[in-house]
Design an enzyme around this catalytic site. Structure first.
Site, PDB file in Angstrom:
ATOM      1  N   SER A 156     -10.642 -38.390  -6.277  1.00  0.00           N
ATOM      2  CA  SER A 156      -9.618 -38.888  -7.194  1.00  0.00           C
ATOM      3  C   SER A 156      -8.265 -38.287  -6.812  1.00  0.00           C
ATOM      4  CB  SER A 156     -10.023 -38.553  -8.639  1.00  0.00           C
ATOM      5  OG  SER A 156      -9.271 -39.304  -9.561  1.00  0.00           O
ATOM      6  N   GLU A 285     -15.506 -48.356 -10.176  1.00  0.00           N
ATOM      7  CA  GLU A 285     -14.609 -47.220 -10.369  1.00  0.00           C
ATOM      8  C   GLU A 285     -14.109 -47.101 -11.812  1.00  0.00           C
ATOM      9  OE1 GLU A 285     -13.633 -44.751  -8.626  1.00  0.00           O
ATOM     10  OE2 GLU A 285     -13.931 -45.184  -6.514  1.00  0.00           O
ATOM     11  N   HIS A 381     -16.835 -43.931 -11.151  1.00  0.00           N
ATOM     12  CA  HIS A 381     -15.934 -42.950 -10.558  1.00  0.00           C
ATOM     13  C   HIS A 381     -16.524 -41.551 -10.670  1.00  0.00           C
ATOM     14  CE1 HIS A 381     -11.947 -41.427  -9.405  1.00  0.00           C
ATOM     15  NE2 HIS A 381     -12.069 -40.524 -10.368  1.00  0.00           N
TER      16      HIS A 381
END
Length: 473
Positions: A156, A285, A381
């Protein structure tokens, strides 16, 4: 394990909002048994204020007396709002047992790291990361590591940090390889960053958007103010546009100095050299964020229209998405465009740009569905991080995987961890390298289910478009 080692002085007092300063020496033997204090976090979680010696790192090594071991430096930054190297999800034990020296770092985030102040250097969080990498170059041999075999990695915003480091001149020569999971396209122009910082400083009660004025505000209070500020970003949609959809008001600034430009055009335009890069993203995600925020299952046609108009590439992206997915519900459109714009396309385009710059890119997509909560999270994610670290019993991992990992989870963890170890050690991930214009070259946990979005359709919509910095509308 060696914990809480300072790589720079505490950034407080006169050093607050300044570039990192070399650490003080100490007399005698330093006890390196406790993690350093967590930097002030701008997340809606209950973390009590801690000490101010934020700029520390931790080292896990299989043998301090060894020599020439490959080194992994993990940047645990999330949303440019948190950086907690003490998170059990990043426990280096499994990777160290495989022969790696693992370094995890703390660095400034939020207002401390990324508020755009005229009387302070921009992108201080990146400057911290460079200082930590310089420390590794000077000292890692004393822990068995090889400073010529350093891999820098993150997920990220940590992956966004890795992407930035690929193109920043001061970072050249500090690492040989890079791993980036779910690369975000979160950057601001100076014009937008200046206006956002001014609005934030005013909300926080500062007399001016300057380091001099903000130094009078307690760091943890400032972090809490940023949490509230981020929650109200949608009110500024008319003037701040795409930034309001990112949930992160203070993100890296393309300032022309510390960060001259975003990574994708820098690499594609041969203004930065390619490297050995392992990059991946998750199939679903955005699902994690929609579930955690309580929005999953509630998105309307109005939400889909706003997401497409703001996040799809201009001028025809919104129309192209609807044409590519004519049967998609508003929920599916929202999830697809958010996932594409914020993570999937930035990750894929970084792999292509790195290859175009002469590097070797290995690209993967994580398609395994998180078993927790009845599978509602999908292949979400950050699910791939505990898989790679082998920390399936850490608190965050159990929220995604469950308290009792299935044999499938254990097998997938072993597969991804072995890919990491092989890449960090040799530069080869164990599958064919990705080339510009290709489809994904590796899919983790392939099954017969139809993917929720046709990858090629999204790639065609984004053809010729780099993730552009957020700007004033």
């Amino acid at each position: 394990m060696f914990r809480g080692i300072p790589y720079a002085q505490p950034p407080v007092g006169a050093l607050r909002f300044a570039a990192p300063a070399p650490p003080h020496r100490w007399d005698g033997t330093r006890q390196a048994t406790e993690f350093g204090p967590v930097v002030p976090l701008s997340l809606p979680i209950d973390v009590p204020p801690q000490g101010t010696d934020w700029l520390t790192l931790n080292i896990g090594t299989p043998d301090p007396g060894a020599a020439g071991l490959p080194v992994l430096v993990w940047i645990p930054v999330g949303g440019y709002l948190s950086a907690a190297s003490s998170d059990p999800m990043f426990d280096p034990a499994a990777l160290a047992e495989a022969g790696l020296v693992v370094v995890t770092i703390n660095c400034r985030v939020g207002a401390e790291g990324f508020a755009f102040l005229d009387d302070a250097p921009p992108n201080r969080g990146f400057l911290d990361q460079i200082a930590a990498l310089e420390w590794v170059q000077r000292n890692i041999a004393a822990f068995g590591g090889d400073p010529r075999q350093v891999t820098v990695a993150g997920v990220s915003a940590g992956a966004g940090s890795v992407a930035a480091l690929l193109t920043m001149k001061p970072a050249r020569g500090l690492f040989r390889r890079a791993i980036a999971h779910s690369v975000p396209g979160l950057h601001s122009t100076p014009a937008l960053a200046r206006q956002v910082t001014a609005a934030f400083a005013n909300r926080a009660g500062a007399a001016a958007p300057t380091a001099e004025a903000l130094r009078d505000i307690d760091p943890w209070h400032l972090a809490a103010e940023l949490t509230s500020f981020n929650a109200g970003l949608h009110a500024h949609r008319e003037h701040w546009g795409r930034l309001t959809e990112a949930g992160t008001a203070l993100c890296p600034v393309v300032d022309g100095d510390v960060l001259p430009e975003t990574p994708w055009p820098a690499l594609t335009g041969a203004r930065a050299n390619g490297t050995q890069l392992l990059v991946g993203h998750a199939r679903d995600e955005f699902r994690y964020f929609s579930v955690v925020s309580g929005r999953h299952g509630t998105f309307t046609e109005q939400d889909a229209h706003a997401a497409l108009e703001l996040l799809a590439p201009q001028p025809d992206g919104a129309r192209a998405y609807r044409a590519a997915f004519p049967q998609a519900s508003p929920e599916e459109l929202v999830e697809t465009v958010y996932s594409d714009a914020l993570f999937r396309m930035p990750s894929q385009k970084l792999a292509e740009a790195n290859a175009a710059a002469g590097g070797t890119s290995y690209l993967f997509e994580q398609c395994w569905i998180a078993p927790a909560l009845g599978g509602i999270l999908g292949a979400c994610h950050s699910l791939d991080v505990p898989l790679a670290f082998g920390t399936l019993h850490s608190p965050v991992a159990t929220q995604l995987i469950g308290e009792h990992p299935t044999p499938e989870a254990v097998a997938l963890s072993r597969e991804l961890q072995q890919a990491w170890i092989r890449f960090i050690t040799t530069g080869d991930a164990g599958w064919p390298a990705h080339r510009p214009g290709e489809h994904l070259t590796r899919v983790l946990n392939t099954d017969s289910k139809t993917l929720p979005y046709p990858e090629q359709a999204s790639r065609q919509i984004w053809e010729g478009h780099f993730p552009a910095p957020f700007d004033l509308t």
